[in-house]
Every structure is written in structure tokens, then in C-alpha cells.
Design an enzyme around this catalytic site. Structure first.
Site, mmCIF file in Angstrom:
data_model
loop_
_atom_site.group_PDB
_atom_site.id
_atom_site.type_symbol
_atom_site.label_atom_id
_atom_site.label_comp_id
_atom_site.label_asym_id
_atom_site.label_seq_id
_atom_site.Cartn_x
_atom_site.Cartn_y
_atom_site.Cartn_z
ATOM 1 N N SER A 182 0.779 -1.121 0.040
ATOM 2 C CA SER A 182 -0.070 0.063 -0.157
ATOM 3 C C SER A 182 0.729 1.094 -0.108
ATOM 4 C CB SER A 182 -0.994 0.127 1.190
ATOM 5 O OG SER A 182 -0.290 -0.068 2.416
ATOM 6 N N HIS A 210 -5.183 -3.562 -2.072
ATOM 7 C CA HIS A 210 -5.064 -2.538 -3.244
ATOM 8 C C HIS A 210 -4.895 -3.359 -4.622
ATOM 9 C CE1 HIS A 210 -4.574 1.158 -1.176
ATOM 10 N NE2 HIS A 210 -4.039 0.469 0.099
ATOM 11 N N LYS A 241 -12.050 0.279 -0.828
ATOM 12 C CA LYS A 241 -10.768 0.933 -1.636
ATOM 13 C C LYS A 241 -11.628 0.756 -2.998
ATOM 14 C CE LYS A 241 -6.983 0.231 1.427
ATOM 15 N NZ LYS A 241 -6.503 -0.776 2.291
HETATM 16 C C1 LIG Z 1 -6.362 -0.800 3.579
HETATM 17 C C2 LIG Z 1 -5.851 -2.261 4.062
HETATM 18 C C3 LIG Z 1 -6.312 -3.026 4.774
HETATM 19 C C4 LIG Z 1 -7.640 -2.238 5.576
HETATM 20 O O1 LIG Z 1 -8.847 -2.434 4.983
HETATM 21 P P1 LIG Z 1 -9.967 -1.855 5.536
HETATM 22 O O2 LIG Z 1 -11.018 -2.312 4.917
HETATM 23 O O3 LIG Z 1 -9.789 -0.098 5.470
HETATM 24 O O4 LIG Z 1 -9.942 -1.822 7.058
HETATM 25 C C5 LIG Z 1 -5.875 -4.287 5.190
HETATM 26 N N1 LIG Z 1 -5.095 -4.730 4.401
HETATM 27 C C6 LIG Z 1 -4.345 -4.014 3.847
HETATM 28 C C7 LIG Z 1 -3.167 -4.658 2.771
HETATM 29 C C8 LIG Z 1 -4.740 -2.637 3.281
HETATM 30 O O5 LIG Z 1 -4.094 -1.944 2.403
#
Ligand SMILES: *Cc1c(COP(=O)(O)O)cnc(C)c1O
Length: 393
Positions: A182, A210, A241
Site C-alpha cells: 500500500s 489494493h 478501496k
Molecule cells: C487498507 C488495507 C487494509 C484495511 O482495509 P479496511 O477495509 O480499510 O479496514 C487491510 N489490508 C491491506 C493490505 C490494506 O491496504
């Protein structure tokens, strides 16, 4: 009693590590209003523009009319609605998996699933740059955690050989990696990691928060991108996302979903997604499964912006995806860069320790399908100005 917290905050400010949290007073879009100012949005994870998409908004509205606003209970008591099951079926079809389980967030999904796979006496091999929610899920499991060098299958193999030399037959082994990292935007070398894991009898789990909506056919994710569908035991995804809503999910074999419903702690002790979130997520999956034009647009924008930024002389690190780190180095300078950009109408967040290693502070630019070519040109001009002023280029 809490004075120590003020000292901690003061220390963060001195080190340039205090995050400025701005207030948004409009929907997410190419532009939004942050702290009262209309700025180009270069920092959200809204890859495809679904966070304010009319079809998702309409689906959420209909769900509120029909189901109300709250789920009422945790899912195992009285909180599983027909909407949740519909979402899980659609996600499973999209991911080409037997089953999925939805949870409140991607973070909760990692906390739920990792302790189901391994426990005390078992071993997890975790990429050293894995997301915080993976790290916390690993700790909750009480398994031994071995961090392997970032995106390095040979490094993983060396760690496995050394660690497993004395491990008994019954020791469960789990390799975990982000699909797309990320903060750097690089992609895990999944085919080689899976091969190493197989040689050492390890399960593989990919957190593709992502990668989904970004990589693979119609945005099916990193595993699909590498043609590894069915060869990775567990995938974790987020609905917050590219899918534009909020929530998380776990996909894999049916038996995993069945067990998660019995023993996954965030599933059995925390309430379900709301009807509005769930219905909007269903609309997002429908949209993505039916049409890949937003994914293609995202990549066109990404290629254009990154090519031009490199031409200007910016260092974009290891990025292979729309996550575009503009490498700066020291955290105070990255904060200054972000502040100057904001004054000129661009919102791009500075990221420092502990989110990234010390000395590797950066501006993290997030490209989206909602950006027009003019938006990207505007950003490039401002980056050039500020980059020269601060001696970054
Ligand atoms: C953003 C992210 C999360 C968390 O996701 P949310 O739904 O916002 O809690 C978990 N793992 C990775 C790799 C992320 O980039």
C-alpha cells in the site's frame, strides 16, 4: 495521569511525524472540499470513483428504505440479512472462489482469519512490509512470526529452511503477503512465493486490498492477474478501496467460510455491515463484473501521470500500480511539500514513520479513474513548481 500522552504528541510534532487530519465536507471525487478549500483529490483509495457513484448511492438508498439502517445484532445471533448472503455469493463468483465471508472491514477480516489458520506452535512467514492489520492478526494467532525480506522468494525460502529444520510434521505453516503493497505500490511475486510455500508444505494467504479493482481481468485482483486462481488458500479483500464503500471479506474454500462463522471472533462478536453498505457493495461488484472500462481508465491515467512525473525527475520508488510514492526522504520535508501542494489546490498526503521506514518519507499520490487529463496536468504543473522550490527535482 495522561500527561505522558501530551509528551508523546509533542515528540511526534518535533520529528515531523504528526499527521494533519483534514476535514472533508463534500463527496469523494476528482475534487473535494478539504478544510473548506476545493482541492484536487490525490489521496483517496477511491480507485474507480465508486465512492460517490450514482448506482451505488441508489442501491444504498433502496436498502435503507427496505431494511432500515442497522443490522440489529452480530451475524450469528440475528444479524445476517439476505443482503449479506447476496453480497457473499456475488463476491465469490467475482473472485472465482467457493465462498466468501463479509466482515466490518479489511482490518477485521485479517484479525478474524489468521487465528483460524494457525495457533501456538505453528509458524507464520510474513513479508516484512505487510499491512498493520496482518501484523496484528498474526500476533493474535500466537503462532511464531518470521518476517521474510520484502518480495523476496529466495529470502522466504532461506527463512523457511532455517525455521522449519526442527519443526515437527504437525506444525502448520502459513505464508502471508499483501498482493499490492500500500505504501510502495509494488506487486508481490506471487507465482514464486506460492512455489516456495508448496515446497515447504505451507498455506498461502494474500491480502489484496489494493489489488482488487486494479489488477487482473475486470479487477479480480493480483491472484487472478498471475493466473493463480485456486492455488492460494485464502484471500482477504476490502470493500473500502476500489469497491468504494466500507467492509472487508475473506474468500476461499467453503470450509473456511463455514469455520469462520463458528470461530472468527470479529464475525461472532461484532455486528455486521449495515444494509446500506452491503447493498452499495453489491452494486459495486455488479458494476465491476459487468464492465471493465473504469479499470482501463484507471490504468490509462496511471501510465500517463507516472511517465510524466518520471520525466520531471521525480523518484517514484518501486511502484508498479496506481499507488505512486513520490520519494522525498526526511519526514519534515515531505510534510512541507504536502503543505505547499495543498496551498496550491492539491491534496496529496505526506507519509512518514511508522507507516513507512524512517528516512523514506514520501508523498503518496493515488491515481483514480475519476481524474481527467486536465486534472492530471494540473497536478503535474504543481508538482513541478513545488519540487523545484524544495530541491526535490
Ligand atoms: C487498507 C488495507 C487494509 C484495511 O482495509 P479496511 O477495509 O480499510 O479496514 C487491510 N489490508 C491491506 C493490505 C490494506 O491496504
Amino acid at each position: 495521569m495522561l500527561e505522558f500522552l501530551q509528551q508523546e504528541l509533542d515528540r511526534l510534532r518535533e520529528q515531523g511525524l504528526l499527521t494533519t487530519i483534514r476535514t472533508i465536507s463534500s463527496p469523494q471525487g476528482a475534487y473535494f472540499v478539504a478544510d473548506g478549500r476545493r482541492v484536487l483529490n490525490l489521496c483517496s483509495n477511491n480507485y474507480l470513483g465508486l465512492a460517490n457513484h450514482p448506482e451505488l448511492v441508489a442501491a444504498a438508498r433502496r436498502a435503507v428504505e427496505r431494511f432500515g439502517v442497522g443490522p440489529g445484532a452480530v451475524r450469528s445471533i440475528a444479524g445476517t440479512m439476505s443482503l449479506h448472503l447476496e453480497l457473499e455469493d456475488k463476491l465469490a463468483a467475482f473472485k472465482e472462489a467457493e465462498a466468501t465471508s463479509s466482515l466490518q472491514s479489511g482490518f477485521a477480516a485479517n484479525l478474524a482469519v489468521i487465528p483460524l489458520l494457525v495457533g501456538e506452535g505453528d509458524v507464520i512467514f510474513s513479508d516484512e512490509l505487510n499491512h498493520a492489520s496482518i501484523i496484528d492478526g498474526c500476533r493474535l494467532s500466537r503462532a511464531r512470526i518470521v518476517r521474510y525480506p520484502h518480495c523476496d522468494p529466495a529470502g522466504l525460502e532461506a527463512c523457511m529452511e532455517e525455521t522449519l529444520r526442527e519443526a515437527g510434521e504437525g506444525t502448520r505453516r502459513l505464508v502471508i503477503t499483501d498482493g499490492v503493497f500500500s505504501m510502495d505500490g509494488d506487486v508481490a511475486p506471487l507465482p514464486a512465493l506460492v512455489e516456495v510455500a508448496r515446497r515447504h508444505g505451507a498455506m498461502v494467504m494474500v491480502d489484496d486490498a489494493h489489488g482488487e479493482g486494479v489488477l487482473g481481468d475486470h479487477g479480480r485482483g493480483a491472484v487472478h492477474h498471475f493466473g493463480l486462481t485456486g492455488q492460494v488458500e485464502v484471500e482477504v479483500g476490502t470493500l473500502s478501496k476500489a469497491f468504494g464503500v466500507v467492509g472487508g471479506y475473506v474468500s476461499g474454500p467453503r470450509v473456511l467460510a463455514d469455520f469462520l462463522r463458528q470461530r472468527g471472533r470479529p464475525f461472532i462478536f461484532s455486528s455486521a455491515l449495515t444494509p446500506a453498505d452491503t447493498a452499495a457493495a453489491i452494486a459495486a461488484v455488479d458494476l465491476l463484473a459487468g464492465d471493465d472500462s473504469l479499470v482501463r481508465r484507471l490504468w490509462d491515467n496511471t501510465r500517463y501521470f507516472k511517465e510524466e512525473m518520471r520525466r520531471l525527475g521525480f523518484d517514484l520508488g518501486r511502484s508498479q500500480t496506481p499507488i505512486t510514492p513520490v520519494m522525498i526522504g526526511e519526514a519534515p520535508k515531505a510534510q512541507e511539500c504536502s503543505r505547499l501542494l495543498f496551498e496550491r489546490g492539491i491534496f496529496a498526503q505526506a507519509i512518514g514513520f511508522p507507516t513507512v521506514p524512517r528516512g523514506q518519507a514520501r508523498i503518496r499520490v493515488m491515481i483514480s479513474a475519476v481524474h481527467s487529463r486536465e486534472d492530471l496536468d494540473f497536478a503535474l504543473e504543481r508538482f513541478e513548481e513545488v519540487g523545484k522550490e524544495l530541491g526535490i527535482i
